[in-house]
Design an enzyme around this catalytic site. Sequence first.
Site, PDB file in Angstrom:
ATOM      1  N   ASP A 184       0.831  -1.204   0.000  1.00  0.00           N
ATOM      2  CA  ASP A 184       0.000   0.000   0.000  1.00  0.00           C
ATOM      3  C   ASP A 184       0.864   1.253   0.000  1.00  0.00           C
ATOM      4  O   ASP A 184       1.892   1.315   0.696  1.00  0.00           O
ATOM      5  CB  ASP A 184      -0.897  -0.013   1.248  1.00  0.00           C
ATOM      6  N   GLU A 226      13.502 -15.673  -0.991  1.00  0.00           N
ATOM      7  CA  GLU A 226      13.693 -16.849  -0.122  1.00  0.00           C
ATOM      8  C   GLU A 226      12.503 -17.798  -0.214  1.00  0.00           C
ATOM      9  O   GLU A 226      12.648 -19.011  -0.047  1.00  0.00           O
ATOM     10  CB  GLU A 226      13.853 -16.411   1.338  1.00  0.00           C
TER      11      GLU A 226
END
Length: 532
Positions: free
Chosen positions: A207, A249
């Site tokens: 956001d 990851e």
Amino acid sequence: MAQPTPARTPNDWWRSAVIYQVYVRSFADGDGDGTGDLAGVRARLPYLAELGVDALWFSPWYQSPMKDGGYDVADYRAIDPAFGTLAEAEKLIAEARELGIRTIVDIVPNHVSDQHPWWRAALAGGAERELFHVRPGRGGHGELPPNDWTSEFGGPAWTRLPDGHWYLHLFAPEQPDLNWAHPAVRQEHEDILRFWFERGVAGVRIDSAALLAKDPRLPDFVEGRDPHPYVDLDELHDIYRSWRCVADEYGGVFVGEVWLPDSERFARYLRPDELHTAFNFSFLACPWDARRLRTSIDETLAEHAPVGAPATWVLCNHDVTRTVTRYGREDTGFDFATKVFGTPTDLALGTRRARAAALLSLALPGAVYVYQGEELGLPEAEIPRDRIQDPMHFRSGGTDPGRDGCRVPLPWAAAGPYAGFGSREEPWLPQPAHWAVYAADLQTADPGSMLGLYRAAIRIRRATPGFGDGPLTWLPSADGVLAFTREDGLVCVVNLADAPAELDGTSRLLLSSGPLDDRGRLPRDTAAWLLR
């Protein structure tokens, strides 16, 4: 304008995905208390699977006092009790994945709620004040704000504390801005990302992604000064490079809410070591005009090409006037100023154009975002003034109706209580009296409905990879007509002209947003998909 097809890897689902935005509070009420919840979403997962979407983007579902619809977060690791529990969220993520639907969560990094533990400690005089922008005021007695910045919701961006200091909030006063120059803020958000990736989410929507960093001098705003004191500062890119390391990851992806007029600076956020995608607001903001739509499409593809990122296409979200209403107005451009009370709207015209726009967006290269209820053809609802909850309305002094009109709870069953949204309590926002005519159960039985159109279009898009993220080539066409070809002989034609448009008689019609005329031509405000 042809674009090269990027190299593919098995984890490239997001490059051409259809992603459905869920505003939980208004999606479906599972326990009958008037507020949408995770139980309601879980019950509707078969509907979403039938729609054919690849992922669900959830607007904030975290613990929040709901001063700004959940974008005022008190705890990023807890689900708001009105929606359910963390265990339910984990079940939802897993159940959706079993249906082939991934989950994207919403992170709000610019600010927190005034109920967040950090802010409470800051108010008590703790060292946590360093995690926010708390400053002495100007004037002889500190009675003036530290600078002249204004809130995105209207009014000053500073509020004075009881001890005389001021704190920054680019949004509502209940949303104090975080100080992203402090390492603890960066570490906390990287930990939050890991928390949700470890629970199986596939991606994160960011956001207000261009607002985090602030000029430490906090200078007054000067129109045209570069750099801006709090928009698109260079320090942001180091933040997102660190985030990308976390996402990599887990094989996760990012989509940023980045509003920037400068295409070159916009593209910087999409470099291979930063965000994967960003929302394309120029297309959403474009009026129903063939020339301007084509320009928006060309510019969007051009600005993404240098960094190899896919474009995103969106017609509506939880912040803007719904597509049917916007396209049914004489001025169809997007602007928050168009959110005024009682604006005349031709819903038949708006619906016809929204159907055509759906086929246009789903035929373009890249990913498509569908806001809940768009597949039902919902118009903007006018909320009675005494029921409006959006802080934008109150911060405007009551002149702006705010965003509640696009957040009205969905109609699921024409004959059910509250149009099938819930069973017991009235919804948190009132539904219009005619809402049941848009109910999903009615539209499911009608292949010509808006829902039928979306289901058919997404099904064809999934079955024909040529409509994915790849080349687009414009075809010769009459004024007011958009026509382009994709891979594998797929063609999209959208007629925005007054006169019917001729179609290639040697091509097979796959789908149209409305019936062709008796001569096989494409009527005004209608789109068609063809196969050569």
